[in-house]
Design an enzyme around this catalytic site. Structure first.
Site, PDB file in Angstrom:
ATOM      1  N   LYS A 115       0.858  -1.188   0.000  1.00  0.00           N
ATOM      2  CA  LYS A 115       0.000   0.000   0.000  1.00  0.00           C
ATOM      3  C   LYS A 115       0.884   1.224   0.000  1.00  0.00           C
ATOM      4  CE  LYS A 115      -4.497   0.857   0.125  1.00  0.00           C
ATOM      5  NZ  LYS A 115      -5.550   0.013  -0.468  1.00  0.00           N
TER       6      LYS A 115
HETATM    7  P1  NAD Z   1     -13.730   7.439  -3.276  1.00  0.00           P
HETATM    8  O1  NAD Z   1     -12.834   8.537  -2.896  1.00  0.00           O
HETATM    9  O2  NAD Z   1     -14.133   7.270  -4.697  1.00  0.00           O
HETATM   10  O3  NAD Z   1     -15.091   7.526  -2.429  1.00  0.00           O
HETATM   11  C1  NAD Z   1     -15.150   7.669  -1.054  1.00  0.00           C
HETATM   12  C2  NAD Z   1     -16.564   8.111  -0.700  1.00  0.00           C
HETATM   13  O4  NAD Z   1     -16.713   8.132   0.723  1.00  0.00           O
HETATM   14  C3  NAD Z   1     -16.891   9.531  -1.172  1.00  0.00           C
HETATM   15  O5  NAD Z   1     -18.238   9.569  -1.631  1.00  0.00           O
HETATM   16  C4  NAD Z   1     -16.750  10.378   0.095  1.00  0.00           C
HETATM   17  O6  NAD Z   1     -17.544  11.546   0.068  1.00  0.00           O
HETATM   18  C5  NAD Z   1     -17.265   9.381   1.116  1.00  0.00           C
HETATM   19  N1  NAD Z   1     -16.877   9.663   2.494  1.00  0.00           N
HETATM   20  C6  NAD Z   1     -15.704  10.128   2.984  1.00  0.00           C
HETATM   21  N2  NAD Z   1     -15.777  10.259   4.325  1.00  0.00           N
HETATM   22  C7  NAD Z   1     -17.020   9.868   4.677  1.00  0.00           C
HETATM   23  C8  NAD Z   1     -17.694   9.767   5.900  1.00  0.00           C
HETATM   24  N3  NAD Z   1     -17.109  10.109   7.045  1.00  0.00           N
HETATM   25  N4  NAD Z   1     -18.971   9.308   5.892  1.00  0.00           N
HETATM   26  C9  NAD Z   1     -19.575   8.964   4.731  1.00  0.00           C
HETATM   27  N5  NAD Z   1     -18.979   9.028   3.537  1.00  0.00           N
HETATM   28  C10 NAD Z   1     -17.725   9.484   3.512  1.00  0.00           C
HETATM   29  O7  NAD Z   1     -13.043   6.104  -2.704  1.00  0.00           O
HETATM   30  P2  NAD Z   1     -13.334   4.599  -3.109  1.00  0.00           P
HETATM   31  O8  NAD Z   1     -12.327   4.180  -4.094  1.00  0.00           O
HETATM   32  O9  NAD Z   1     -14.770   4.397  -3.387  1.00  0.00           O
HETATM   33  O10 NAD Z   1     -12.937   3.895  -1.727  1.00  0.00           O
HETATM   34  C11 NAD Z   1     -13.878   3.761  -0.652  1.00  0.00           C
HETATM   35  C12 NAD Z   1     -13.414   2.624   0.234  1.00  0.00           C
HETATM   36  O11 NAD Z   1     -13.321   1.451  -0.556  1.00  0.00           O
HETATM   37  C13 NAD Z   1     -12.036   2.820   0.871  1.00  0.00           C
HETATM   38  O12 NAD Z   1     -12.021   2.226   2.153  1.00  0.00           O
HETATM   39  C14 NAD Z   1     -11.124   2.062  -0.066  1.00  0.00           C
HETATM   40  O13 NAD Z   1      -9.933   1.630   0.582  1.00  0.00           O
HETATM   41  C15 NAD Z   1     -12.017   0.904  -0.414  1.00  0.00           C
HETATM   42  N6  NAD Z   1     -11.636   0.215  -1.636  1.00  0.00           N
HETATM   43  C16 NAD Z   1     -11.644   0.837  -2.854  1.00  0.00           C
HETATM   44  C17 NAD Z   1     -11.251   0.129  -3.973  1.00  0.00           C
HETATM   45  C18 NAD Z   1     -11.306   0.716  -5.349  1.00  0.00           C
HETATM   46  O14 NAD Z   1     -10.996   0.002  -6.309  1.00  0.00           O
HETATM   47  N7  NAD Z   1     -11.703   1.967  -5.522  1.00  0.00           N
HETATM   48  C19 NAD Z   1     -10.830  -1.199  -3.868  1.00  0.00           C
HETATM   49  C20 NAD Z   1     -10.836  -1.804  -2.604  1.00  0.00           C
HETATM   50  C21 NAD Z   1     -11.254  -1.079  -1.505  1.00  0.00           C
END
Ligand code: NAD
Length: 426
Positions: A115
């Site tokens: 990471k």
């Molecule tokens: P992103 O930045 O696209 O979206 C994050 C979302 O969460 C946004 O809508 C933001 O406004 C919201 N957010 C932030 N703080 C918040 C809070 N306190 N309460 C409610 N909503 C809140 O990120 P993403 O890629 O969708 O990632 C989200 C999660 O999924 C993370 O934990 C990330 O590690 C995990 N993840 C993502 C991927 C991927 O491929 N994108 C893969 C595995 C895991």
């Protein structure tokens, strides 16, 4: 007389890495892992901290701090995203790297876990500053990344454009010919994979479908709540909506919206695109993120940040099934409470592994310069999500443990076996 208020000593919050190690130890106990392997597998192999200058648009220079951690390389190159967030710490990156090892192992991918992160709020930067920061960070970590050593991908606040800059920077240091295998989650024109952008949300929905079949939950009409409406959350919400679920609540960092009769998710996506947030959506009530998690629903999908379901709100969570699209959204104490209450939790290392699985497909395509169709991608993803669900469930039943411990036990067992086969060098 001076009256002093009593000193309230709060129990120190465990760090994210403490949580990861605690989860590891619980699963290691279940499979009776010996102490030597425990020491090896609970330690991150490489931790790189970089401090680097970036020239800002106004001519001033700022120094940023970034990290790249490789937890384990036993099964192959390490794989893991890069996040840009002002609160990123080495501790957090170590935990996320360790979870990546287990995530890859649970899905049977030939990868270890890594990471990366930079302490920055990218929303405060211009495109030019963001590009300069990315290129310099990529140069700093190019000591350890590469298509056959460690392959970054997008995570919170990074996207295909950021991956394109990393690809270009890495390639320029080697003569300029594009080396597409160095990152995944890159734009399609640079060798990105069909289906990658949606893979995490789609994989999470495949996981929900498997669990619904196994535990007798009717998906048509099931009430769903999604916390976080970014890449993972909005795709999961849209696909569940298309499957006939009633998505009754969604949220982002500014708050949530709720309509017990179901939200029109394509319209919410449009509203977010226009206003920058889901709140104030017509035909819905605004709710706080805390209220959202406790809404009466069948399926809850945390898809925002870590540490959202805690011992405080776990007793009031009403969902029957929780699918963790986010990494680390549930604390270990909350896990125990949810287990005792009979709530099924599809753990992050499985429920959001669609992203890394399609990243693996992308990497294979990049190395071969031979590209698959989106249909092939989605059907292979579905197959792997189904296969992994049944493998985890079999371990859960054999040891009578919840799905998180079962997924970890399965993953740790696999990496331990590979480590035993390779032996301790020299
Ligand atoms: P992103 O930045 O696209 O979206 C994050 C979302 O969460 C946004 O809508 C933001 O406004 C919201 N957010 C932030 N703080 C918040 C809070 N306190 N309460 C409610 N909503 C809140 O990120 P993403 O890629 O969708 O990632 C989200 C999660 O999924 C993370 O934990 C990330 O590690 C995990 N993840 C993502 C991927 C991927 O491929 N994108 C893969 C595995 C895991």
């Amino acid at each position: 007389m001076v009256i002093t208020s009593p000193v309230v000593r709060e129990k120190p919050q465990p760090s994210l890495y403490d949580v990861a190690v605690e989860q590891f130890n619980i699963a290691a106990d279940v499979i009776g892992l010996d102490d030597d392997l425990r020491r090896i597998l609970s330690t991150c192999k490489r931790e790189l901290i970089v401090h680097f200058p970036v020239e800002m648009d106004d001519g001033s220079v700022q120094v940023f701090t970034g990290f790249r951690v490789q937890h384990n390389l036993a099964a192959g190159p390490s794989k893991g995203g890069i996040r840009y967030h002002p609160d990123v710490t080495l501790d957090e990156v170590k935990a996320l790297a360790m979870w990546m090892t287990w995530k890859c192992a649970v899905m049977g991918l030939p990868y270890g876990g890594a990471k990366g992160g930079v302490q920055v709020d990218p929303k405060q930067l211009s495109q030019n500053e963001l590009q300069n920061l990315t290129r310099r960070y990529a140069t700093e970590i190019s000591l350890v990344i590469g298509p056959h050593t460690d392959i970054p991908a997008p995570d919170v606040n990074t996207n295909p454009q950021v991956m394109a800059w990393i690809l270009d920077t890495y390639s320029m240091h080697r003569g300029g010919v594009a080396i597409p295998g160095v990152v995944t989650g890159k734009p399609l024109l640079l060798g990105g994979s069909a289906g990658r952008l949606e893979a995490t949300g789609r994989g999470c929905v495949f996981a929900v479908e498997e669990a619904a079949r196994a535990y007798g939950i009717e998906l048509a009409g099931a009430r769903v709540v999604v916390q976080g409406f970014g890449n993972a959350g909005s795709v999961a919400a849209r696909l569940l909506h298309e499957l006939g679920c009633l998505v009754i609540g969604v949220s982002d960092s500014q708050g949530g919206i709720w309509n017990p009769r179901g939200l029109d998710i394509p319209a919410v996506i449009q509203h977010k695109r226009q206003t920058g947030t889901v709140i104030n959506f017509p035909n819905a009530e605004n709710v706080s993120n805390a209220e959202l998690l406790e809404l009466d629903c069948d399926i809850l999908i945390p898809a925002a940040l870590e540490g959202q379901i805690t011992r405080e709100n776990a007793p009031r969570i009403k969902a029957r099934l929780i699918a963790e699209a986010a990494n680390g959204p549930t604390t270990p104490e909350a896990d125990r409470i949810l287990f005792d209450r009979g709530i099924i939790v599809l753990p992050d290392i499985y429920a959001n592994a669609g992203g890394v699985t399609v990243s693996y497909f992308e990497w294979v395509q990049s190395l071969q310069h031979f590209y698959w169709t989106e249909r092939e991608i989605n059907s292979r993803l579905k197959e792997i999500m189904a296969r992994s669900f049944h493998a985890i469930r079999e371990v859960a039943e054999r040891y009578r443990v919840h799905m998180r411990t079962a997924a970890l036990a399965l993953a740790i067992q696999r990496v331990a076996e590979i480590t035993r086969l390779r032996g301790i060098y020299p």
